[in-house]
Design a protein around this motif. Structure first.
Motif, PDB file in Angstrom:
ATOM      1  N   UNK A 199       0.814  -1.207   0.000  1.00 39.90           N
ATOM      2  CA  UNK A 199       0.000   0.000   0.000  1.00 39.90           C
ATOM      3  C   UNK A 199       0.848   1.259   0.000  1.00 39.90           C
ATOM      4  N   UNK A 200       1.954   1.243   0.738  1.00 41.31           N
ATOM      5  CA  UNK A 200       2.826   2.419   0.798  1.00 41.31           C
ATOM      6  C   UNK A 200       3.389   2.760  -0.572  1.00 41.31           C
ATOM      7  N   UNK A 201       3.695   1.752  -1.379  1.00 40.41           N
ATOM      8  CA  UNK A 201       4.195   2.000  -2.733  1.00 40.41           C
ATOM      9  C   UNK A 201       3.099   2.635  -3.577  1.00 40.41           C
ATOM     10  N   UNK A 202       1.869   2.135  -3.441  1.00 43.58           N
ATOM     11  CA  UNK A 202       0.750   2.725  -4.161  1.00 43.58           C
ATOM     12  C   UNK A 202       0.530   4.183  -3.789  1.00 43.58           C
ATOM     13  N   UNK A 203       0.767   4.513  -2.527  1.00 44.14           N
ATOM     14  CA  UNK A 203       0.626   5.902  -2.081  1.00 44.14           C
ATOM     15  C   UNK A 203       1.783   6.767  -2.557  1.00 44.14           C
ATOM     16  N   UNK A 204       3.007   6.262  -2.464  1.00 43.85           N
ATOM     17  CA  UNK A 204       4.172   7.024  -2.914  1.00 43.85           C
ATOM     18  C   UNK A 204       4.138   7.278  -4.419  1.00 43.85           C
ATOM     19  N   UNK A 205       3.437   6.406  -5.150  1.00 46.55           N
ATOM     20  CA  UNK A 205       3.390   6.516  -6.609  1.00 46.55           C
ATOM     21  C   UNK A 205       2.789   7.828  -7.088  1.00 46.55           C
ATOM     22  N   UNK A 206       2.055   8.514  -6.222  1.00 46.40           N
ATOM     23  CA  UNK A 206       1.514   9.833  -6.588  1.00 46.40           C
ATOM     24  C   UNK A 206       2.634  10.757  -7.044  1.00 46.40           C
TER      25      UNK A 206
END
Length: 186
Positions: free
Chosen positions: A34-41
């Motif tokens: 999930x953290x990667x999905x959030x950082x992807x912004x």
């Protein structure tokens, strides 16, 4: 902030510039945190963290020593996700329960050399890198080399990115890490 403004991106919903990086993470570890999905912004943030982390993973500190640095930073910065994730990493490495418990509690470590590393990491954080000579000398007296002091700085930079991004985005703990959930001491 009462409104959550960050999106947990999938590979398909992420900005185009983040998709290859996210695909690589998924391929490497078998899922997309999930953290990667959030950082992807911010594709640059995601790539910058992963690049810095790859450098840190190849530094002169061994895997347990690197985790001491990471958990010290994560605890100091109160990143519940990083503490959970890196607790799981220590368990995979076969670290002693006493070491893990002390790192999670932010207390003295049972191993003198690892405790010197923890104290030095805190000194780097507390002094914004301007570690007093006597604290650097104490670190080196336990067998670490000047290179290791700089490796700690690399870890601090890498995991400042991660812990700050995770806290800002309120990154959740992925379900498989729930057993390692952590909250800072009151």
């Amino acid at each position: 902030m009462s409104t959550h403004v960050f999106t947990t991106h999938t590979i398909d919903s992420a900005p185009e510039a983040a998709r290859a990086t996210m695909t690589g993470v998924h391929r490497k570890i078998g899922y997309l945190p999930g953290a990667v999905g959030l950082m992807a912004e911010s594709p640059e943030l995601l790539k910058g963290f992963l690049t810095a982390n790859a450098s840190f993973e190849s530094c002169g500190l061994d895997p347990i020593q690197r985790e001491v640095v990471v958990l010290t930073i994560a605890g100091r910065n109160e990143c519940h996700l990083c503490v959970a994730m890196h607790t799981a990493t220590l368990v995979r490495h076969g670290a002693a329960a006493e070491l893990i418990d002390a790192l999670r509690a932010g207390t003295n470590l049972p191993d003198e050399r690892l405790e010197a590393l923890r104290r030095f990491t805190l000194a780097v954080l507390d002094n914004q890198g301007a570690v007093p000579d006597e604290e650097l000398a104490a670190f080196l007296a336990t067998g670490y080399q000047p290179r290791h002091a700089l490796d700690v700085v690399l870890g601090v930079g890498t995991y400042t990115i991660s812990t700050f991004a995770n806290r800002l985005t309120r990154a959740p703990i992925d379900p498989h890490l729930a057993a390692y959930a952590w909250q800072p001491a009151a």
